[in-house]
Motif scaffolding. Structure first.
Motif, PDB file in Angstrom:
ATOM      1  N   ARG A 141       0.827  -1.208   0.000  1.00 46.44           N
ATOM      2  CA  ARG A 141       0.000   0.000   0.000  1.00 46.44           C
ATOM      3  C   ARG A 141       0.865   1.264   0.000  1.00 46.44           C
ATOM      4  O   ARG A 141       0.560   2.243  -0.690  1.00 46.44           O
ATOM      5  N   ALA A 142       1.938   1.235   0.767  1.00 48.76           N
ATOM      6  CA  ALA A 142       2.832   2.394   0.811  1.00 48.76           C
ATOM      7  C   ALA A 142       3.501   2.607  -0.539  1.00 48.76           C
ATOM      8  O   ALA A 142       3.669   3.742  -1.001  1.00 48.76           O
ATOM      9  N   TRP A 143       3.883   1.500  -1.199  1.00 49.03           N
ATOM     10  CA  TRP A 143       4.479   1.603  -2.536  1.00 49.03           C
ATOM     11  C   TRP A 143       3.495   2.188  -3.534  1.00 49.03           C
ATOM     12  O   TRP A 143       3.832   3.086  -4.318  1.00 49.03           O
ATOM     13  N   ASP A 144       2.268   1.697  -3.517  1.00 43.61           N
ATOM     14  CA  ASP A 144       1.273   2.172  -4.484  1.00 43.61           C
ATOM     15  C   ASP A 144       1.004   3.663  -4.332  1.00 43.61           C
ATOM     16  O   ASP A 144       0.894   4.392  -5.327  1.00 43.61           O
ATOM     17  N   SER A 148       2.067   6.490  -7.152  1.00 42.29           N
ATOM     18  CA  SER A 148       1.059   7.389  -7.695  1.00 42.29           C
ATOM     19  C   SER A 148       1.492   8.846  -7.548  1.00 42.29           C
ATOM     20  O   SER A 148       1.313   9.659  -8.470  1.00 42.29           O
ATOM     21  N   ALA A 149       2.079   9.186  -6.408  1.00 40.17           N
ATOM     22  CA  ALA A 149       2.531  10.558  -6.186  1.00 40.17           C
ATOM     23  C   ALA A 149       3.665  10.934  -7.126  1.00 40.17           C
ATOM     24  O   ALA A 149       3.713  12.053  -7.657  1.00 40.17           O
ATOM     25  N   ILE A 150       4.588  10.000  -7.366  1.00 36.77           N
ATOM     26  CA  ILE A 150       5.702  10.266  -8.281  1.00 36.77           C
ATOM     27  C   ILE A 150       5.189  10.460  -9.701  1.00 36.77           C
ATOM     28  O   ILE A 150       5.598  11.388 -10.414  1.00 36.77           O
ATOM     29  N   GLU A 151       4.287   9.584 -10.125  1.00 30.90           N
ATOM     30  CA  GLU A 151       3.794   9.642 -11.500  1.00 30.90           C
ATOM     31  C   GLU A 151       2.963  10.896 -11.770  1.00 30.90           C
ATOM     32  O   GLU A 151       2.872  11.346 -12.918  1.00 30.90           O
ATOM     33  N   SER A 152       2.382  11.468 -10.735  1.00 30.05           N
ATOM     34  CA  SER A 152       1.566  12.668 -10.934  1.00 30.05           C
ATOM     35  C   SER A 152       2.349  13.952 -10.715  1.00 30.05           C
ATOM     36  O   SER A 152       1.826  15.042 -10.970  1.00 30.05           O
ATOM     37  N   ALA A 153       3.595  13.835 -10.249  1.00 33.77           N
ATOM     38  CA  ALA A 153       4.401  15.028  -9.973  1.00 33.77           C
ATOM     39  C   ALA A 153       5.104  15.504 -11.239  1.00 33.77           C
ATOM     40  O   ALA A 153       5.296  14.742 -12.194  1.00 33.77           O
ATOM     41  N   ALA A 154       5.513  16.760 -11.247  1.00 30.43           N
ATOM     42  CA  ALA A 154       6.256  17.347 -12.372  1.00 30.43           C
ATOM     43  C   ALA A 154       7.693  17.565 -11.925  1.00 30.43           C
ATOM     44  O   ALA A 154       8.002  18.502 -11.188  1.00 30.43           O
ATOM     45  N   TYR A 155       8.585  16.677 -12.362  1.00 30.12           N
ATOM     46  CA  TYR A 155       9.991  16.783 -12.007  1.00 30.12           C
ATOM     47  C   TYR A 155      10.746  17.529 -13.107  1.00 30.12           C
ATOM     48  O   TYR A 155      10.394  17.453 -14.285  1.00 30.12           O
ATOM     49  N   PRO A 156      11.809  18.247 -12.755  1.00 32.02           N
ATOM     50  CA  PRO A 156      12.581  18.974 -13.771  1.00 32.02           C
ATOM     51  C   PRO A 156      13.298  18.015 -14.731  1.00 32.02           C
ATOM     52  O   PRO A 156      13.432  16.819 -14.446  1.00 32.02           O
ATOM     53  N   ASP A 157      13.751  18.548 -15.852  1.00 35.29           N
ATOM     54  CA  ASP A 157      14.369  17.722 -16.893  1.00 35.29           C
ATOM     55  C   ASP A 157      15.643  17.031 -16.417  1.00 35.29           C
ATOM     56  O   ASP A 157      16.044  16.015 -16.993  1.00 35.29           O
ATOM     57  N   ASN A 158      16.283  17.578 -15.390  1.00 36.63           N
ATOM     58  CA  ASN A 158      17.529  16.980 -14.916  1.00 36.63           C
ATOM     59  C   ASN A 158      17.299  15.731 -14.071  1.00 36.63           C
ATOM     60  O   ASN A 158      18.256  15.054 -13.699  1.00 36.63           O
ATOM     61  N   VAL A 159      16.042  15.395 -13.781  1.00 36.41           N
ATOM     62  CA  VAL A 159      15.724  14.224 -12.950  1.00 36.41           C
ATOM     63  C   VAL A 159      14.999  13.190 -13.798  1.00 36.41           C
ATOM     64  O   VAL A 159      13.969  13.486 -14.414  1.00 36.41           O
ATOM     65  N   LYS A 160      15.555  11.978 -13.840  1.00 34.50           N
ATOM     66  CA  LYS A 160      14.924  10.879 -14.570  1.00 34.50           C
ATOM     67  C   LYS A 160      14.546   9.794 -13.572  1.00 34.50           C
ATOM     68  O   LYS A 160      15.411   9.273 -12.859  1.00 34.50           O
ATOM     69  N   ILE A 161      13.261   9.454 -13.513  1.00 37.44           N
ATOM     70  CA  ILE A 161      12.769   8.429 -12.586  1.00 37.44           C
ATOM     71  C   ILE A 161      12.069   7.345 -13.400  1.00 37.44           C
ATOM     72  O   ILE A 161      11.083   7.620 -14.087  1.00 37.44           O
ATOM     73  N   LEU A 162      12.581   6.136 -13.342  1.00 38.21           N
ATOM     74  CA  LEU A 162      11.962   4.989 -13.996  1.00 38.21           C
ATOM     75  C   LEU A 162      11.367   4.080 -12.934  1.00 38.21           C
ATOM     76  O   LEU A 162      12.037   3.749 -11.947  1.00 38.21           O
ATOM     77  N   ILE A 163      10.116   3.683 -13.125  1.00 36.42           N
ATOM     78  CA  ILE A 163       9.425   2.800 -12.186  1.00 36.42           C
ATOM     79  C   ILE A 163       8.988   1.541 -12.928  1.00 36.42           C
ATOM     80  O   ILE A 163       8.393   1.622 -14.003  1.00 36.42           O
ATOM     81  N   LYS A 164       9.302   0.390 -12.354  1.00 38.22           N
ATOM     82  CA  LYS A 164       8.918  -0.868 -12.991  1.00 38.22           C
ATOM     83  C   LYS A 164       8.498  -1.866 -11.921  1.00 38.22           C
ATOM     84  O   LYS A 164       9.109  -1.930 -10.845  1.00 38.22           O
ATOM     85  N   GLU A 165       7.467  -2.653 -12.224  1.00 41.68           N
ATOM     86  CA  GLU A 165       6.993  -3.665 -11.293  1.00 41.68           C
ATOM     87  C   GLU A 165       7.270  -5.064 -11.844  1.00 41.68           C
ATOM     88  O   GLU A 165       7.286  -5.269 -13.059  1.00 41.68           O
TER      89      GLU A 165
END
Length: 291
Positions: A141-144, A148-165
């Motif tokens: 539940r904490a992961w989900d 969700s918060a990461i995927e809905s946030a707007a990060y600057p171009d210098n930050v790359k976040i890849l999420i995989k399950e």
């Protein structure tokens, strides 16, 4: 892309009720930590920054660039090391425990200010921890919610976040599979990363050759390095065996040596073949041996 892998062993000591998991937990604010999980991460962080990092950097030919790879509770620790001390440059966060202490590790990441312009890479994963193993539902539940918060946030171009399950892999079996996916993507990212910091740093580069002849050029990933023109910036010859150059470069800088064309390049014997790199201004003096 070469790596220096640093592992720190930890043997369980029943007399002192100590194991490596003690090193991953900070002092909690909402839960009581029971044995053997006594909070020891501040001391472990000091050990890394004051002893391990200086030793590795003074005994090995490091680039100054660091990658933290954590799995399970050690993945939670890497997030805490990022949010609190900014200890590493990039992070693999594999099946982290984000529920501990009312979401302490997730909050640190989600509340971080990424406006410093520093290029960062995060690979974050979760396996099938939703299975009813006692702790897993809360873990999932904490992961989900964090995902969700990461995927809905707007990060600057210098930050790359890849999420995989990895729903087909258990908590323990997912580690190798995650690494096999993360490392190639990370290598490509670091190979093609953009330069977001306009600061110029002084660098000094030398190339020693057993039998020097003709002119040697340096070329690379920015205007001061001729933007990968093989007949780039001519190095000066300072003695019978050595060429050198002093430049003001944006970091990370990536470059190669040539004799005026891509078909005629010196072979570097004390480094890897391919593009050479300067990541950190504290390590901006480079000496290469070639033939």
């Amino acid at each position: 892309m070469p790596f220096i892998v640093v592992g720190i062993p930890s043997a369980y000591n029943p007399e002192y009720k100590y194991e490596r998991n003690n090193d991953f937990l900070p002092e909690p604010t909402t839960v009581t930590v029971s044995e053997p999980f006594r909070a020891n991460s501040p001391a472990f962080k000091r050990f890394l920054t004051e002893e391990v990092f200086p030793y590795v950097n003074t005994h090995y030919r490091t680039s100054g660039h660091t990658l933290a790879i954590g799995h399970s509770l050690s993945a939670s620790f890497t997030l805490d090391a990022f949010a609190c001390e900014d200890m590493f440059d990039d992070y693999f966060v594999l099946s982290p425990n984000l529920s501990w202490d009312d979401g302490h590790f997730a909050r640190g990441f989600l509340n971080h200010d990424f406006s410093d312009g520093k290029p960062r890479f995060f690979f974050m994963s979760m396996a099938n921890e939703s299975e009813p193993t006692g702790w897993a539902p809360e873990w999932r539940r904490a992961w989900d919610s964090t995902k969700s918060a990461i995927e809905s946030a707007a990060y600057p171009d210098n930050v790359k976040i890849l999420i995989k399950e990895y729903p087909d892999y258990s908590h323990m079996r997912s580690y190798v599979e995650c690494l096999m996916d993360a490392l190639p993507v990370y290598a490509m990212y670091r190979h093609t990363e953009h330069i977001s910091d306009p600061t110029l740093h002084p660098v000094h580069i030398e190339l020693k050759m057993d039998t020097p002849e003709g002119d040697i050029y340096i070329t690379g990933n920015q205007e001061a390095l001729a933007n990968w023109n093989p007949q780039g910036v001519k190095m000066r010859r300072i003695d019978d065996t050595t060429y050198a150059i002093d430049l003001e470069l944006k970091l990370p800088a990536e470059y190669k040596f040539t004799r005026g064309s891509w078909d005629n390049q010196p072979y570097i014997s004390n480094s890897f073949n391919g593009n050479q790199r300067i990541h950190h201004p504290a390590r901006a003096t480079k000496c290469y041996q070639a033939f």
